[in-house]
Design an enzyme around this catalytic site. Structure first.
Site, PDB file in Angstrom:
ATOM      1  N   CYS A   1      12.097  76.606  51.392  1.00 13.60           N
ATOM      2  CA  CYS A   1      13.534  76.529  51.158  1.00 13.60           C
ATOM      3  C   CYS A   1      13.731  76.016  49.738  1.00 13.60           C
ATOM      4  CB  CYS A   1      14.213  75.564  52.137  1.00 13.60           C
ATOM      5  SG  CYS A   1      14.056  76.021  53.871  1.00 13.60           S
TER       6      CYS A   1
ATOM      7  N   GLY B   1      13.979  81.242  49.470  1.00 12.43           N
ATOM      8  CA  GLY B   1      14.596  81.506  50.761  1.00 12.43           C
ATOM      9  C   GLY B   1      15.686  82.537  50.639  1.00 12.43           C
TER      10      GLY B   1
ATOM     11  N   ASN C   1      14.099  70.451  52.223  1.00 12.83           N
ATOM     12  CA  ASN C   1      13.016  71.403  52.014  1.00 12.83           C
ATOM     13  C   ASN C   1      11.739  70.778  52.563  1.00 12.83           C
ATOM     14  OD1 ASN C   1      11.045  72.393  49.137  1.00 12.83           O
ATOM     15  ND2 ASN C   1      11.182  73.372  51.118  1.00 12.83           N
ATOM     16  N   GLY C   2      11.114  71.431  53.511  1.00 14.78           N
ATOM     17  CA  GLY C   2       9.895  70.900  54.106  1.00 14.78           C
ATOM     18  C   GLY C   2       9.916  71.092  55.602  1.00 14.78           C
TER      19      GLY C   2
ATOM     20  N   TYR D   1       1.719  80.674  44.355  1.00 21.08           N
ATOM     21  CA  TYR D   1       2.676  81.708  44.753  1.00 21.08           C
ATOM     22  C   TYR D   1       4.128  81.270  44.796  1.00 21.08           C
ATOM     23  CZ  TYR D   1       4.874  85.220  47.826  1.00 21.08           C
ATOM     24  OH  TYR D   1       5.709  86.175  48.360  1.00 21.08           O
TER      25      TYR D   1
END
Length: 484
Positions: A16, A42, A120-121, A261
């Site tokens: 995210c 996202g 985020n996580g 990535y």
């Protein structure tokens, strides 16, 4: 749920992205721009919460791309005020699919005022926390693990929002980079291991921004100040930035796949250019895994910097043997089975005049299930290539991630079920080699490679060594790697 395009089942899904701004008129517009720059993290949905001293809190949550929703004046006018936070989502916890209540930021009204939070996580003990909270009367509105934080804050007896957030996060296990807001404060916090990224930026003389990546600061003209440190909470007001340390000290374990990535190549992480790290991965890959060939071709777009590095180190010419169709997005409609079977051609096409008769090295960022690699190999051979050699810019992905990356179950990961030679035969290529874990660490700036006594990064997807025990998954029967 947005229809996925052909490769979506064979890539690790971006986690995210979070973004926040304080001290700028119409802060939500800045947040929308920042989220647009973080769209790669996202693409399922996005949301923004803003606060205006006269109108209070306002929010908007939408499915789809930022550009399709948060560029409309009619929507942005409903999000006034000098303080706003936002989130772009790919669901990594909770139910998959189009459920608007799962879209962040989440909002809660407390005795001392409202607060919104974007996460985020992934919380690895969320199931246990959720069960406990429901037993004590909490009523959940979403299936997201992130909502646990709001309920834990509500149960805290601390007298202000930042202290309640500290209370809540001390009970949370796993990975979190959080951007939150009250009526007057912008708050940023990272877990003690610093698994997920978060950075601080300055906008002009009065404004501040928090972002998952530096590339999103660039789009709003903000100056990168520094990374939020692992285990740090910053509270930003009109008076400036306060730093707090609410967690016990721990050795950082930043996600190494951000280098491979997830992060955009124009971002800076740990003082290093992501592009340069990926180019250096290609250099290391050429040293470790040489092969006689005529051209080096990236699998667009994520394999491009590593392919450039491989070419430079090996002396084998770099060439664009595969061309990406820039206009095929996740919302492309695939109306019939025959069209779906052509899926790979919708996104990538082979440069036949270049490939024919050549020994081709294909450089890609990873192999997950292997379905994409097989399709690309077939395209290259159909174009008349003499040989196909895969070089992969990450070690074999053998274990699922539980810290915010949507990974297939372990029995669906090709490298968890086959050795390198078996994978080569399965893919039907002349050779297949992966960069070593030591080589990846060297490319990321660790000259001596991986320190096995203390890995400097979280590399659980490659090594099976989880820095935080995935308690919920173990309770469901997941078997972690046995100690050697």
């Amino acid at each position: 749920m947005l229809p996925s395009h052909p490769f979506d089942d064979d890539k690790l899904k971006e986690e995210c992205g979070v973004f926040g701004v304080i001290g700028q008129a119409e802060a939500a517009n800045f947040v929308a721009l920042g989220l647009h720059a973080l769209q790669h993290r996202g693409q399922e949905a996005g949301g923004i919460v803003s606060h205006d001293p006269e109108q209070g809190f306002n929010s908007a949550r939408r499915f789809g791309y930022v550009r399709d929703n948060f560029t409309k004046a009619s929507l942005m006018e409903t999000l006034p005020g000098p303080l706003a936070i936002g989130h772009v989502r790919y669901s990594t916890a909770g139910k998959k699919g189009a459920v608007i209540r799962d879209v962040q930021p989440f909002f809660g009204e407390f005795a001392m005022g409202g607060a919104a939070i974007a996460h985020n996580g992934n919380i690895t003990n969320a199931a246990a926390l959720r069960k406990e909270l429901i037993q004590h009367g909490s009523i959940f509105q979403s299936s997201s693990d992130s909502e646990c934080i709001i309920h834990l804050m509500a149960r805290s007896f601390q007298k202000n929002i930042p202290e309640r957030m500290k209370d809540a996060l001390r009970r949370v296990e796993g990975a979190f980079s959080i951007v939150a807001m009250t009526r007057t404060k912008l708050i940023g916090v990272r877990d003690a291991l610093g698994v997920r990224p978060l950075v601080l930026g300055k906008i002009g003389d009065t404004g501040w921004a928090l972002s998952s990546e530096t590339c999103a600061l660039d789009i709003i003209g903000a100056e990168f100040v520094r990374e939020i440190e692992p285990g740090e909470m910053v509270v930003i007001t009109a008076e400036g930035v306060e730093s707090h340390r609410p967690f016990a000290p721990a050795k950082p374990r930043f996600c190494i796949f951000e280098h491979v990535y997830f992060s955009r190549p124009d971002s800076i992480v740990g003082g290093q250019s992501i592009y340069e790290t990926r180019r250096q991965i290609g250099v290391e890959l050429a040293r470790e895994c040489p092969v006689d060939a005529d051209i080096v071709c990236p699998v667009p777009d994520s394999g491009t910097p590593a392919a450039i590095g491989y070419s430079q180190e090996s002396g084998i010419p770099y060439a664009m043997g595969i061309i990406r169709n820039q206009y095929t997005g996740r919302t492309f409609i695939e109306p019939t089975e025959s069209i779906r079977n052509m899926g790979v051609l919708l996104k990538l096409n082979v440069n036949r005049a270049l490939i024919k008769g050549k020994r081709v090295i294909l450089v890609d960022d990873s192999v997950v299930r292997g379905t994409t690699s097989r399709k690309i190999k077939e395209m290259i051979l159909d174009a008349g290539a003499a040989e196909v050699h895969f070089r992969i810019a990450s070690p074999p992905t053998m274990w699922p991630c539980f810290y915010g990356v949507d990974t297939p179950e372990r029995d669906k990961l090709l490298a968890a079920n086959m050795n390198e030679e078996e994978m080569r035969a399965h893919l039907g290529v002349d050779s297949l080699r992966f960069i070593s874990l030591d080589g990846l660490y060297r490319a990321a700036g660790e000259a001596k490679g991986r320190n096995n006594d203390y890995p400097q990064y979280c590399d659980a997807c490659f090594s099976g060594e989880y820095p935080v025990e995935p308690a919920d998954m173990i309770a469901q029967g997941f078997e972690i790697k046995a100690a050697e």
